[in-house]
Design a protein around this motif. Structure first.
Motif, mmCIF file in Angstrom:
data_model
loop_
_atom_site.group_PDB
_atom_site.id
_atom_site.type_symbol
_atom_site.label_atom_id
_atom_site.label_comp_id
_atom_site.label_asym_id
_atom_site.label_seq_id
_atom_site.Cartn_x
_atom_site.Cartn_y
_atom_site.Cartn_z
ATOM 1 N N PRO A 256 -11.428 -4.782 -10.051
ATOM 2 C CA PRO A 256 -10.836 -4.004 -9.031
ATOM 3 C C PRO A 256 -9.926 -3.906 -9.011
ATOM 4 C CG PRO A 256 -11.972 -5.553 -8.324
ATOM 5 C CD PRO A 256 -12.432 -5.727 -9.255
ATOM 6 N N ILE A 257 -8.128 -3.206 -8.279
ATOM 7 C CA ILE A 257 -7.053 -4.017 -8.644
ATOM 8 C C ILE A 257 -6.790 -4.742 -7.119
ATOM 9 C CG2 ILE A 257 -6.204 -1.647 -9.918
ATOM 10 C CD1 ILE A 257 -4.886 -0.694 -7.352
ATOM 11 N N ALA A 258 -5.715 -4.992 -7.024
ATOM 12 C CA ALA A 258 -5.312 -5.886 -5.310
ATOM 13 C C ALA A 258 -5.113 -4.783 -4.531
ATOM 14 C CB ALA A 258 -3.431 -6.114 -5.614
ATOM 15 N N ALA A 259 -6.588 -4.926 -3.503
ATOM 16 C CA ALA A 259 -6.500 -4.732 -2.241
ATOM 17 C C ALA A 259 -5.300 -3.845 -1.287
ATOM 18 C CB ALA A 259 -7.471 -5.592 -1.306
ATOM 19 N N ASN A 260 -3.969 -4.794 -1.516
ATOM 20 C CA ASN A 260 -2.819 -4.519 -0.423
ATOM 21 C C ASN A 260 -1.865 -4.766 -1.428
ATOM 22 O OD1 ASN A 260 -3.587 -7.664 -1.700
ATOM 23 N ND2 ASN A 260 -1.793 -8.470 0.143
ATOM 24 N N PRO A 261 -1.880 -3.847 -2.053
ATOM 25 C CA PRO A 261 -0.606 -3.674 -3.942
ATOM 26 C C PRO A 261 0.699 -2.820 -3.207
ATOM 27 C CG PRO A 261 -2.522 -1.532 -3.702
ATOM 28 C CD PRO A 261 -2.487 -2.720 -2.439
ATOM 29 N N ASN A 262 0.488 -2.803 -2.203
ATOM 30 C CA ASN A 262 2.297 -2.633 -1.441
ATOM 31 C C ASN A 262 3.311 -3.980 -0.457
ATOM 32 O OD1 ASN A 262 1.773 0.465 -2.880
ATOM 33 N ND2 ASN A 262 0.853 0.556 -0.903
ATOM 34 N N LYS A 263 4.367 -3.622 -0.948
ATOM 35 C CA LYS A 263 5.097 -4.299 -0.155
ATOM 36 C C LYS A 263 4.772 -4.547 0.999
ATOM 37 C CE LYS A 263 8.483 -2.238 -1.867
ATOM 38 N NZ LYS A 263 10.637 -2.440 -1.788
ATOM 39 N N PRO A 264 4.500 -5.711 1.914
ATOM 40 C CA PRO A 264 4.325 -5.776 3.064
ATOM 41 C C PRO A 264 5.280 -5.197 3.871
ATOM 42 C CG PRO A 264 4.954 -8.121 2.368
ATOM 43 C CD PRO A 264 5.178 -7.377 1.007
ATOM 44 N N GLN A 265 5.078 -4.656 5.417
ATOM 45 C CA GLN A 265 5.410 -4.164 5.987
ATOM 46 C C GLN A 265 6.318 -5.189 6.777
ATOM 47 O OE1 GLN A 265 3.826 -1.239 8.563
ATOM 48 N NE2 GLN A 265 2.212 -1.158 7.232
ATOM 49 N N HIS A 266 7.710 -4.829 7.405
ATOM 50 C CA HIS A 266 8.292 -5.431 8.252
ATOM 51 C C HIS A 266 9.246 -6.977 7.813
ATOM 52 C CE1 HIS A 266 7.319 -2.039 11.119
ATOM 53 N NE2 HIS A 266 6.256 -3.539 11.339
ATOM 54 N N GLU A 449 17.953 -10.450 7.286
ATOM 55 C CA GLU A 449 17.363 -10.090 7.806
ATOM 56 C C GLU A 449 15.926 -9.480 7.518
ATOM 57 O OE1 GLU A 449 16.804 -11.472 11.217
ATOM 58 O OE2 GLU A 449 19.304 -12.411 11.171
ATOM 59 N N PRO A 450 14.358 -10.023 8.123
ATOM 60 C CA PRO A 450 14.049 -10.844 9.380
ATOM 61 C C PRO A 450 13.895 -12.560 8.333
ATOM 62 C CG PRO A 450 11.856 -9.636 8.785
ATOM 63 C CD PRO A 450 13.241 -8.782 8.243
ATOM 64 N N ILE A 451 14.491 -13.124 9.490
ATOM 65 C CA ILE A 451 13.992 -14.512 9.121
ATOM 66 C C ILE A 451 13.020 -15.409 9.357
ATOM 67 C CG2 ILE A 451 16.384 -14.719 8.330
ATOM 68 C CD1 ILE A 451 16.851 -16.770 10.801
ATOM 69 N N ILE A 452 12.194 -14.485 10.407
ATOM 70 C CA ILE A 452 11.623 -15.033 10.651
ATOM 71 C C ILE A 452 9.523 -14.206 10.429
ATOM 72 C CG2 ILE A 452 9.398 -15.834 12.752
ATOM 73 C CD1 ILE A 452 11.812 -17.854 12.601
ATOM 74 N N GLU A 453 8.781 -14.787 9.954
ATOM 75 C CA GLU A 453 7.781 -14.006 9.297
ATOM 76 C C GLU A 453 6.421 -14.448 9.837
ATOM 77 O OE1 GLU A 453 7.508 -12.555 5.431
ATOM 78 O OE2 GLU A 453 9.483 -12.494 4.757
ATOM 79 N N LEU A 454 5.419 -13.990 10.311
ATOM 80 C CA LEU A 454 4.171 -13.939 10.877
ATOM 81 C C LEU A 454 3.214 -12.902 10.180
ATOM 82 C CD1 LEU A 454 3.015 -16.304 13.116
ATOM 83 C CD2 LEU A 454 3.216 -14.534 14.964
#
Length: 497
Positions: A256-266, A449-454
């Motif tokens: 299987p390929i990565a389950a999250n193959p795209n850039k994260p949002q925000h 920005e953004p400098i904070i990620e959660l």
């Protein structure tokens, strides 16, 4: 008279038995430490994977596997420096691959040991290093295309430092080796990032490293001192090269390929990685980056190559563990298998390791304590690489030489206590990240920005969406925890410190 002799014999026998038992109890345990480059926290016994690591799985059957082990820095040299010293980075220089080359190798010996290996050596251990334990491929300081030097990266840690470069002639050539004796440097990077070699296990450098380790174990069996044997395996570091038989373990079409193959949002692209290390292998079939997602076929091929390389290293681990058992050394030998960091296999549209995301910081850690019966325990507590130093010296009955950032894992391994503050800190890309049992909070000291990620691992374990803006209260509550890990590395957002 016969009765008297019999009585004296029995007394002598009992005293001898007690002394032997006492001697056995007092003898410090041997330590076998196996470092595997770029080994993700993805092993067969973790489940939900097609990767085949039967020997690590067998080790785990009587050991503790830490599923939430995190390194301090997602790059080889800095990660190893933090692990070896038990200290988190305090200066930007400590985030460099060259921290040990630049500072450790030229430092005069003093009261503070350079590494826990040095500390073990000072306390009666015979220390042997084979392969990549610090950053250098063979433990010596020289550039990729230079001749091997005699200057050690860790000048005081080793009684013996061994390496067999084979037909590749130097450690760095061997590190980037192809089966025909060439390497990435000699081919001016005009190579693929993978290879299925028509060779046996000795056709690549890790096979030679393993043979050295087997021979050294036979020698160490007969000495009086306890030993620390460090074995550093290259694979599955790039290039993903291994004997074809390990490729044949897999059906590429079903990987299987990565389950999250795209850039994260925000998130800012400054938090991501253009995959430059991967793409410098110029003959790669594709060159995926932050603008181009790898095709499904190529993503499967690269993951296949990584899996095969990991299976090759797993086979070498099996040979070493079999020899340890055959020599009757396993009864008094601590075994640790450690991955120096993780690796993105297409997750977040990244092929590499230099990020503060889970895939880059989470790596394999297995610890087996002799005489302790375990039944394949998967331990989910949050632990860090800096915890290895205090763990080993406690098991060896040695006092800490200074205040370490890490905490001993012995109570957790023995299930007598669970860590109260389960946190792990990571540092890179002008950022600090802290991971607890639910969240990953990251703060970057930059202008973009953004400098904070959660990231909420309960609802988003793949870290696909930065939810900091939607959860200011959670960020505010976690920020003091993150600041506890700010060891002076960054003073303010725009600092160049």
């Amino acid at each position: 008279m016969p009765r008297i002799f019999t009585f004296l014999f029995l007394i002598t026998f009992c005293i001898s038995e007690n002394l032997l038992a006492q001697d056995s109890e007092d003898k410090k345990p041997n330590i076998l430490f196996i470092a595997i480059d770029d080994l993700r926290s993805e092993l067969g016994h973790y489940g939900n994977t097609q990767i085949q690591t039967p020997n690590l799985d067998q080790l785990a059957a009587s050991a503790v596997s830490f599923t939430n082990h995190f390194v301090q820095v997602p790059t080889c040299g800095a990660s190893r420096a933090a692990m070896l010293t038990g200290m988190r980075p305090r200066r930007t220089a400590e985030l460099s691959n060259l921290i040990m080359q630049n500072e450790f190798s030229g430092r005069a010996e003093n009261e503070i040991p350079e590494t826990f290996i040095h500390h073990l050596r000072r306390n009666g251990y015979h220390t042997v290093g084979i392969g990549k334990i610090s950053h250098s491929a063979d433990g010596y300081v020289y550039e990729y295309e230079e001749e091997v030097s005699t200057k050690r990266e860790l000048p005081y840690s080793w009684d013996e430092l061994l390496f067999d470069a084979g037909k590749w002639e130097t450690g760095w050539n061997a590190f980037f080796a192809y089966a025909d004796g060439e390497n990435r440097q000699s081919m001016n990077k005009q190579v693929k990032p993978y290879e299925a070699g028509e060779v046996d296990d000795l056709g690549y450098p890790d096979g030679l490293t393993t043979q050295l380790a087997l021979g050294k174990l036979r020698e160490l069996k007969d000495q009086d001192k306890p030993f620390f044997l460090g074995v550093g395996l290259f694979k599955p570091h790039l290039p993903f090269t291994s004997p074809k038989k390990y490729w044949d373990l897999y059906n590429e079409n079903t990987i299987p390929i990565a389950a999250n193959p795209n850039k994260p949002q925000h998130v800012s692209e400054s938090s991501l990685l253009p995959s430059g290390e991967f793409n410098q292998y110029a003959l790669g079939d594709e060159h995926p980056d932050l603008e181009t997602v790898a095709s499904e076929a190529y993503a499967k091929k690269i993951k296949h190559a990584y899996y095969a390389a990991a299976s090759y290293s797993d086979a070498q681990v099996g040979l070493i563990l079999d020899e340890l058992k055959a020599l009757d050394l396993e009864k008094n030998t601590i075994v640790i298998v450690w991955g120096d960091h993780g690796w993105h296999l297409g997750e977040q549209q990244i092929w590499g390791k230099h990020t503060l995301f889970e895939n880059a910081l989470n790596s394999a850690l297995i610890i087996k304590i002799p005489g302790k019966e375990e039944k394949a325990r998967l331990e989910n507590s949050i632990v860090e690489s800096v915890d290895i130093y205090p763990t080993l010296i406690e098991l060896a009955g040695i006092e800490s030489p200074y205040d370490l950032d890490g905490e001993s894992l012995v109570p957790l391994i023995e299930q007598v206590a669970t860590p109260i503050n389960q946190t792990a800190y990571g540092y890179f890309k002008r950022g600090i990240t802290v991971r607890n049992d639910r969240y990953r909070l990251t703060r970057y000291f930059r202008n973009q920005e953004p400098i904070i990620e959660l990231y909420d691992h309960e609802n988003d374990p793949l870290e696909t969406i930065n939810v900091a803006a939607q959860n200011p209260d959670i960020v505010q509550n976690l920020m003091p925890l993150l600041e506890k890990g700010n060891t002076g590395l960054y003073e303010n957002q725009n600092s160049d410190h």
